[in-house]
Design a protein around this motif. Structure first.
Motif, short mmCIF file in Angstrom:
data_model
loop_
_atom_site.label_atom_id
_atom_site.label_comp_id
_atom_site.label_asym_id
_atom_site.label_seq_id
_atom_site.Cartn_x
_atom_site.Cartn_y
_atom_site.Cartn_z
N ALA B 60 0.85 -1.19 0.00
CA ALA B 60 0.00 0.00 0.00
C ALA B 60 0.89 1.25 0.00
CB ALA B 60 -0.92 0.00 1.22
N PHE B 61 1.91 1.24 0.86
CA PHE B 61 2.79 2.40 0.94
C PHE B 61 3.73 2.46 -0.25
CE2 PHE B 61 1.58 1.37 5.32
CZ PHE B 61 0.85 2.52 5.57
N PHE B 62 4.25 1.31 -0.65
CA PHE B 62 5.10 1.24 -1.84
C PHE B 62 4.35 1.82 -3.04
CE2 PHE B 62 6.90 -1.14 -5.44
CZ PHE B 62 8.24 -0.92 -5.23
N GLY B 63 3.11 1.44 -3.19
CA GLY B 63 2.30 1.93 -4.31
C GLY B 63 2.01 3.42 -4.21
N ILE B 64 1.80 3.91 -2.99
CA ILE B 64 1.58 5.35 -2.81
C ILE B 64 2.81 6.11 -3.30
CG2 ILE B 64 1.43 7.17 -1.06
CD1 ILE B 64 -0.39 5.35 0.55
N LEU B 118 -7.95 -1.46 -0.79
CA LEU B 118 -8.77 -0.25 -0.64
C LEU B 118 -8.17 0.91 -1.43
CD1 LEU B 118 -11.01 1.40 0.81
CD2 LEU B 118 -9.36 1.80 2.63
N ILE B 119 -6.86 1.13 -1.24
CA ILE B 119 -6.22 2.24 -1.93
C ILE B 119 -6.22 1.99 -3.44
CG2 ILE B 119 -4.07 3.53 -2.17
CD1 ILE B 119 -3.57 3.11 0.74
N ARG B 120 -6.02 0.72 -3.83
CA ARG B 120 -6.04 0.40 -5.26
C ARG B 120 -7.41 0.75 -5.86
NH1 ARG B 120 -7.24 -3.50 -8.86
NH2 ARG B 120 -8.34 -4.74 -7.33
N GLN B 121 -8.47 0.40 -5.14
CA GLN B 121 -9.82 0.72 -5.64
C GLN B 121 -10.05 2.21 -5.72
OE1 GLN B 121 -13.50 -0.71 -4.19
NE2 GLN B 121 -13.12 -2.82 -4.74
N LEU B 122 -9.57 2.94 -4.70
CA LEU B 122 -9.77 4.38 -4.70
C LEU B 122 -9.01 5.04 -5.85
CD1 LEU B 122 -9.67 5.28 -0.90
CD2 LEU B 122 -11.63 5.27 -2.42
N MET B 206 8.98 2.72 3.24
CA MET B 206 8.36 1.92 2.17
C MET B 206 7.90 2.83 1.03
SD MET B 206 6.08 -0.57 4.53
CE MET B 206 6.83 -1.78 5.60
N THR B 207 7.31 3.97 1.40
CA THR B 207 6.84 4.91 0.38
C THR B 207 8.00 5.42 -0.46
OG1 THR B 207 5.24 5.61 2.04
CG2 THR B 207 5.38 6.92 0.05
N LEU B 208 9.09 5.77 0.20
CA LEU B 208 10.25 6.28 -0.54
C LEU B 208 10.80 5.20 -1.48
CD1 LEU B 208 12.08 8.40 2.17
CD2 LEU B 208 10.99 9.19 0.06
N ALA B 209 10.81 3.95 -1.02
CA ALA B 209 11.28 2.87 -1.89
C ALA B 209 10.42 2.80 -3.15
CB ALA B 209 11.25 1.54 -1.15
N GLY B 210 9.11 2.91 -2.98
CA GLY B 210 8.21 2.90 -4.14
C GLY B 210 8.48 4.07 -5.06
N ALA B 211 8.73 5.24 -4.47
CA ALA B 211 8.96 6.43 -5.28
C ALA B 211 10.25 6.29 -6.08
CB ALA B 211 9.03 7.66 -4.37
N ILE B 212 11.29 5.76 -5.45
CA ILE B 212 12.57 5.64 -6.15
C ILE B 212 12.50 4.59 -7.25
CG2 ILE B 212 14.99 4.97 -5.84
CD1 ILE B 212 14.89 6.24 -3.10
N MET B 213 11.73 3.51 -7.01
CA MET B 213 11.63 2.45 -8.01
C MET B 213 10.73 2.83 -9.19
SD MET B 213 13.52 -0.12 -7.32
CE MET B 213 13.01 -1.76 -7.83
N ALA B 214 9.82 3.75 -8.98
CA ALA B 214 8.80 4.04 -10.00
C ALA B 214 9.36 4.32 -11.39
CB ALA B 214 7.91 5.19 -9.53
N PRO B 215 10.42 5.14 -11.54
CA PRO B 215 10.91 5.44 -12.89
C PRO B 215 11.37 4.21 -13.67
CG PRO B 215 11.83 6.97 -11.30
CD PRO B 215 11.14 5.91 -10.52
#
Lengths: 291, 300
Positions: B60-64, B118-122, B206-215
């Motif tokens: 959830a946080f990774f995806g955010i 939940l976050i995915r649906q939103l 976790m959120t930062l990891a998702g942000a860095i991986m996104a590109p």
């Protein structure tokens, strides 16, 4: 009448949720197993009912008589083979909770993986008794009514067994206090295995009934687990009446939101309801304040 | 009070930092995924290890984080994007923590079980109804080596934070809560504040990891960003390694990342079954993780 329409389908859906949650409350309340793979058994039963109906020509109510005992046996075997080990290892109730969460989380991916290999990610449904019936000036498919009636019979039967028989009383005693239950000669390990298996039978019944009017896919089990957990906690763990009320509440809330607001927001509605009730009554609607 | 472990750790980080200078593309991408899982599993264990509250919401946080980059990556400077992503992840964690961590542990587990969905649906609902396109392209001008360095920095930061927390009053309070939640309030610990603070801290990583991986993805949609498999893999790794120690998850990340890499290439269709079985074996045979096993042997 769009409102009566929505209320009717909300009650059918809620009735299913209540039935499914009753099985989970037995597994969690009596056997103390927090089963995250619960919904996978629902989907497995739905696929079985699908196969019986389309492949062998056995109609779903008759399929119920085959699927439920089978699920009972399978769940009993799972409890005996996999979970008694954890029960024996756990020193406290909290430790068993964590261990059972982890073990059944693994089981979830195993069962879901098998279902994906066997059926793929596609949505399945079949048409049984899809004839319109008019109720209170609105129309509803007959299969929904049959499912609701069957759920009411099964749920009512369970309620009577739990409140009127020695067996039910023993199960409730184990739920209240497993240590004291031993003092009055209740075999708590047999009771836990029985409750777990009974819960598995109930969720299989739910799966067969749900498959009559909903489309389902191999990956949908998690959603049912989540909703069953939410209903159990909202109603108060171990409380059958709580399951009924919370299940109906959830079914109605979901249907009303998807009909009048947006179908994409049903899960958000579920969680809002869940949080709202928890903040208001932390032990659930019918739960006694614990801890 | 010893700063001794800092010396080999600094040398290790320095050695790892030179990797992009000579490694080929495959090796670099494998190392990147090792680092990514190291960050996620260590951050997971930072909260769930001492409190024993199983969080199933990693993705959830990774995806955010990933979505923050997809939305803001092109319009804002990179450091600001990371800052906003961290703030959003932290805020969601605070919200979830404040509403569920005051109650019994089960409510928290159930809530985190559904949080990613939940976050995915939103997000799906928002994308379909407001932006009218389900997927997004991530155009951020960054090379793989730069992503690697950022992830290495984040991993270093996670370990440093975990080390500092372990030596602080907060970490001490957390261990008391994990040992006995009834005693903790009696010795003057505000258990809700401590749990929520740690949960938010781990969520930020976790959120930062998702942000860095996104590109790396270039294209994301809700199903990719909020894939529940990620939560599951992180949980397996942290448990195999042992969530009770700071370095524990690392011992699970290295063998399992390599194993999963192999499995997903060889058995893509049976991946989830094998993953579930591996996990069951770990839960049954190494309940305290590899770190727990070696510690018990050393204590003998």
């Amino acid at each position: 009448m769009i409102l009566i329409d929505a209320l009717l389908s909300g009650v059918t859906l809620g009735g299913m949720y209540a039935l499914i949650a009753m099985g989970l409350t037995l597994q969690y309340g009596v056997a103390r197993i927090m089963n995250l793979s619960y919904g996978e058994f629902l989907i497995a039963a739905a696929f079985l009912a699908f196969w019986f109906f389309t492949g062998l020509g056995v109609n779903p109510p008759a399929g119920l008589l085959l699927v439920v005992p089978l699920a009972f046996l399978v769940n009993w075997a799972i409890y005996r083979a996999l979970l008694t080990w954890l029960v024996a290892r756990a020193k406290t109730r909290a430790a068993l909770e964590v261990d059972s969460i982890l073990a059944t989380f693994g089981l979830l991916f195993v069962i879901q993986g098998i279902a994906l290999v066997a059926f793929g990610g596609a949505y399945y449904s079949y048409s049984y008794l899809a004839v319109p019936v008019s109720v209170l000036g609105s129309t509803i498919a007959a299969n929904r009514l049959v499912a609701l009636a069957a759920a009411a019979v099964i749920g009512g039967g369970l309620y009577l067994v739990m409140t009127r028989t020695r067996l039910g009383t023993a199960l409730r005693a184990v739920a209240v206090d497993p240590v004291a239950a031993q003092l009055v000669a209740i075999d708590i390990r047999a009771a836990a295995a029985f409750a777990f298996a009974l819960g598995g039978g109930l969720v299989a019944a739910g799966g067969v009934l749900v498959s009559m009017f909903l489309t389902f896919s191999a990956t949908m089990g998690v959603l049912f687990t989540m909703k069953a957990l939410i209903v159990v906690i909202m109603g108060g763990v171990g409380n059958l009446m709580g399951c009924l009320v919370a299940g109906l509440l959830l079914g109605l809330a979901e249907t009303l939101v998807s009909r009048f607001v947006d179908p994409g927001l049903t899960l958000a509605a579920t969680f809002t309801l869940f949080l709202g009730i928890l903040l208001w009554r932390p032990a659930g609607l019918f739960g006694k304040a614990a801890r | 009070m010893t700063f001794l472990p800092l010396i080999p750790a600094t040398l290790l980080v320095a050695a790892l930092a030179t990797l992009p200078l000579y490694a080929d593309g495959y090796c670099l991408s494998l190392s990147l995924s090792l680092l990514n899982y190291t960050v996620l599993a260590t951050a997971w264990a930072m909260f769930s290890g001492p409190t024993r509250y199983v969080s199933l919401a990693t993705v959830a946080f990774f995806g955010i984080g990933a979505y923050s980059v997809a939305v803001l990556g092109e319009v804002l400077p990179w450091p600001l994007v990371l800052l906003i992503a961290a703030a959003v992840g932290g805020a969601v964690a605070l919200l979830v923590g404040l509403s569920t961590l005051r109650l019994s542990g089960v409510y928290f587990v159930v809530f985190t079980f559904g949080l990613a969905e939940l976050i995915r649906q939103l997000v799906t609902w928002y994308e379909v109804n407001v932006t009218r396109a389900l997927g997004r392209y991530v155009f951020v001008d960054v090379t793989q080596a730069q992503i690697y360095w950022q992830m290495l920095a984040l991993a270093t930061l996670v370990f440093l934070t975990g080390w500092l927390v372990g030596r602080s009053r907060l970490g001490f309070a957390l261990r008391i809560i994990g040992d006995d939640e009834t005693v903790a309030p009696h010795v003057g610990i505000d258990i809700t504040i401590v749990k929520v603070a740690l949960f938010a801290l781990s969520a930020v990583f976790m959120t930062l990891a998702g942000a860095i991986m996104a590109p790396r993805w270039t294209y994301i949609d809700p199903a990719i960003a909020f894939n529940p498999m990620v939560s599951f893999q992180v949980l397996i790794m942290a448990l195999l390694g042992g969530a009770g120690r700071l370095y524990g998850p690392l011992l699970g990340v290295i063998p399992l990342t390599l194993l999963f890499e192999f499995l997903i290439a060889r058995f893509p269709n049976h991946f989830s079954i094998i993953l579930g079985l591996v996990f069951l074996v770990i839960v049954y045979l190494v309940p305290n993780g590899v770190a727990g096993l070696t510690a018990r042997r050393a204590a003998r």
